[in-house]
Design a protein around this motif. Structure first.
Motif, PDB file in Angstrom:
ATOM      1  N   SER A  99      17.086  20.148  29.343  1.00  0.00           N
ATOM      2  CA  SER A  99      16.037  19.385  30.030  1.00  0.00           C
ATOM      3  C   SER A  99      15.662  18.136  29.252  1.00  0.00           C
ATOM      4  N   VAL A 100      16.201  18.006  28.029  1.00  0.00           N
ATOM      5  CA  VAL A 100      15.928  16.836  27.182  1.00  0.00           C
ATOM      6  C   VAL A 100      17.273  16.176  26.889  1.00  0.00           C
ATOM      7  N   SER A 101      17.493  14.999  27.474  1.00  0.00           N
ATOM      8  CA  SER A 101      18.827  14.410  27.361  1.00  0.00           C
ATOM      9  C   SER A 101      18.766  12.893  27.423  1.00  0.00           C
ATOM     10  N   ARG A 102      19.848  12.282  26.955  1.00  0.00           N
ATOM     11  CA  ARG A 102      20.025  10.852  27.186  1.00  0.00           C
ATOM     12  C   ARG A 102      21.512  10.513  27.233  1.00  0.00           C
ATOM     13  N   PHE A 103      21.803   9.409  27.917  1.00  0.00           N
ATOM     14  CA  PHE A 103      23.178   9.013  28.215  1.00  0.00           C
ATOM     15  C   PHE A 103      23.441   7.648  27.590  1.00  0.00           C
ATOM     16  N   VAL A 104      24.596   7.515  26.938  1.00  0.00           N
ATOM     17  CA  VAL A 104      24.952   6.265  26.280  1.00  0.00           C
ATOM     18  C   VAL A 104      26.293   5.783  26.821  1.00  0.00           C
ATOM     19  N   GLN A 105      26.302   4.601  27.425  1.00  0.00           N
ATOM     20  CA  GLN A 105      27.544   3.992  27.901  1.00  0.00           C
ATOM     21  C   GLN A 105      27.959   2.899  26.926  1.00  0.00           C
ATOM     22  N   LEU A 106      29.145   3.050  26.335  1.00  0.00           N
ATOM     23  CA  LEU A 106      29.646   2.057  25.397  1.00  0.00           C
ATOM     24  C   LEU A 106      30.514   1.035  26.128  1.00  0.00           C
ATOM     25  N   LYS A 107      30.488  -0.188  25.660  1.00  0.00           N
ATOM     26  CA  LYS A 107      31.227  -1.274  26.300  1.00  0.00           C
ATOM     27  C   LYS A 107      32.616  -1.461  25.688  1.00  0.00           C
ATOM     28  N   GLN A 108      32.712  -1.304  24.362  1.00  0.00           N
ATOM     29  CA  GLN A 108      33.950  -1.645  23.660  1.00  0.00           C
ATOM     30  C   GLN A 108      34.979  -0.528  23.680  1.00  0.00           C
ATOM     31  N   SER A 109      34.569   0.680  23.353  1.00  0.00           N
ATOM     32  CA  SER A 109      35.502   1.783  23.120  1.00  0.00           C
ATOM     33  C   SER A 109      36.205   2.245  24.385  1.00  0.00           C
ATOM     34  N   GLY A 110      37.432   2.710  24.178  1.00  0.00           N
ATOM     35  CA  GLY A 110      38.107   3.469  25.202  1.00  0.00           C
ATOM     36  C   GLY A 110      37.723   4.934  25.033  1.00  0.00           C
ATOM     37  N   HIS A 111      38.716   5.813  25.059  1.00  0.00           N
ATOM     38  CA  HIS A 111      38.440   7.234  24.928  1.00  0.00           C
ATOM     39  C   HIS A 111      38.138   7.638  23.484  1.00  0.00           C
ATOM     40  N   LEU A 112      38.855   7.033  22.526  1.00  0.00           N
ATOM     41  CA  LEU A 112      38.742   7.468  21.131  1.00  0.00           C
ATOM     42  C   LEU A 112      37.602   6.750  20.410  1.00  0.00           C
ATOM     43  N   VAL A 113      36.401   7.032  20.875  1.00  0.00           N
ATOM     44  CA  VAL A 113      35.190   6.424  20.318  1.00  0.00           C
ATOM     45  C   VAL A 113      35.092   6.649  18.811  1.00  0.00           C
ATOM     46  N   ILE A 114      35.538   7.810  18.348  1.00  0.00           N
ATOM     47  CA  ILE A 114      35.345   8.166  16.934  1.00  0.00           C
ATOM     48  C   ILE A 114      36.156   7.288  15.993  1.00  0.00           C
ATOM     49  N   LEU A 115      37.126   6.528  16.529  1.00  0.00           N
ATOM     50  CA  LEU A 115      37.900   5.615  15.700  1.00  0.00           C
ATOM     51  C   LEU A 115      37.380   4.179  15.797  1.00  0.00           C
ATOM     52  N   GLU A 116      36.428   3.956  16.708  1.00  0.00           N
ATOM     53  CA  GLU A 116      35.983   2.586  16.971  1.00  0.00           C
ATOM     54  C   GLU A 116      34.501   2.336  16.719  1.00  0.00           C
ATOM     55  N   GLU A 117      33.642   3.193  17.228  1.00  0.00           N
ATOM     56  CA  GLU A 117      32.208   2.918  17.210  1.00  0.00           C
ATOM     57  C   GLU A 117      31.419   4.109  16.649  1.00  0.00           C
ATOM     58  N   PRO A 118      31.355   4.218  15.324  1.00  0.00           N
ATOM     59  CA  PRO A 118      30.610   5.322  14.735  1.00  0.00           C
ATOM     60  C   PRO A 118      29.100   5.150  14.805  1.00  0.00           C
ATOM     61  N   GLU A 119      28.635   3.902  14.894  1.00  0.00           N
ATOM     62  CA  GLU A 119      27.179   3.657  14.849  1.00  0.00           C
ATOM     63  C   GLU A 119      26.421   4.355  15.983  1.00  0.00           C
ATOM     64  N   PRO A 120      26.866   4.241  17.248  1.00  0.00           N
ATOM     65  CA  PRO A 120      26.147   4.955  18.310  1.00  0.00           C
ATOM     66  C   PRO A 120      26.150   6.472  18.104  1.00  0.00           C
TER      67      PRO A 120
END
Length: 324
Positions: free
Chosen positions: A282-303
């Motif tokens: 019941s407590v959630s939030r959604f983050v849409q990244l602009k740069q990353s493809g599927h492998l977010v963990i190799l590109e955008e660690p900050e979010p």
């Protein structure tokens, strides 16, 4: 093989579980009793070498545990014959993780941070250890309806990559932020993990069905413990592969029709599938990244670090309220 103090200092090593050795790594500040720690869960065929960038951004404020599933990375295949029965594959992987953490003396609360198909394993672990999970940060995760709503025709899609480098085609070769040594290790592990990746790929759609039977969305299994869902842009990568393949003369006319139809509307389906996972809490939030493809963990660690921090603070605030 468990000589480390897994609650303090930075360590990596093997721990024997049910007759096979599993790899565990611990990084970051020493464990503070009752304070959450992060458990990272790799995607399909992935292992601990995929996570150094994320780990570097998490360890300034939280302890992090990374592991290799059986048959991947440094972990041995489970000698038990039913370990690889597709129907229970994710359940067994979650059981391995449960036993691994218990033997290492690592108790909850846990913040689960899975990537891609690791979301299925993490949610099977949640099923086992529901009361010990403080929250989740789900990164481009598949869920119980992914194969049903967004089926991937892998053989025909792969035809478009003939003679091409996937990482070059989608731009990840230039965008990833691993060190040269970490990138080489990533590519080497992909090659070495091939046989077990094939096993996990075969099991994938069946593990979705097994998870779906547990009706975690309907039960809102996390209650009011926080969940964050991070979405990259996997659909863009399928378009890039298709377009690069056509430009290279790959794919028959029939294959072009099949894959074109497959990727049509994929972005909308992905968005829906990712957002459905918010129903776990019941407590959630959604983050849409602009740069990353599927492998977010190799590109955008900050979010990822920001969302883990949010889960940590939200959980801690609720604990403080509860004890007041």
């Amino acid at each position: 093989m468990n000589s480390h103090d897994w609650l303090n200092g930075n360590h990596s090593g093997l721990i024997t579980i049910d007759g096979h050795d599993l790899f565990l790594r611990a990084d970051g500040p020493d464990r503070i009793p009752s304070q959450p720690v992060v458990i990272l869960e790799s995607g399909l065929g992935g292992s601990s070498v995929s996570w150094p960038l994320v780990t570097r951004h998490l360890t300034p404020f939280i302890r992090v545990y990374t592991h290799d599933r059986a048959g991947l990375g440094k972990s041995e295949i489970n000698p038990s014959s039913n370990q690889y029965e597709p129907r229970v594959y994710a359940e067994r992987a979650a059981e391995d993780l449960d036993k691994l953490l218990r033997k290492a003396g690592v108790d909850g609360p846990f913040i689960l941070v899975p990537m891609s198909w690791g979301g299925i394993v993490a949610r099977e672990f949640l099923e086992r250890r529901k009361d010990d999970v403080a929250g989740m940060v789900m990164i481009e995760c598949v869920q119980e309806r992914t194969t049903q709503l967004r089926p991937i025709d892998a053989p025909n899609t792969m035809a478009f990559l003939r003679g091409l480098d996937f990482f070059e085609v989608v731009g990840l070769k230039d965008r990833h932020r691993l060190t040269p040594e970490e990138w080489r290790a990533q590519l080497q592990e992909i090659a070495e993990n091939g046989p077990q990746t094939a096993v996990e790929t075969f099991a994938w759609p069946i593990t979705e069905l097994t998870l779906g039977e547990k009706k975690q969305f309907e039960r809102q299994i996390l209650g009011s413990r926080p969940i964050s869902v991070i979405k990259g842009n996997a659909a863009r990568e399928y378009h890039q592969v298709f377009e690069a393949g056509v430009a290279a003369g790959n794919g028959t006319e029939e294959q072009r029709i099949i894959v074109s139809k497959m990727i049509d509307g994929m972005e909308e389906k992905e968005d829906m599938l990712q957002r459905e996972q918010l129903n776990l809490s019941s407590v959630s939030r959604f983050v849409q990244l602009k740069q990353s493809g599927h492998l977010v963990i190799l590109e955008e660690p900050e979010p990822i670090a920001i969302e883990v921090q949010w889960v940590l603070e939200t959980f801690s605030q609720e604990q403080t309220k509860g004890s007041a």
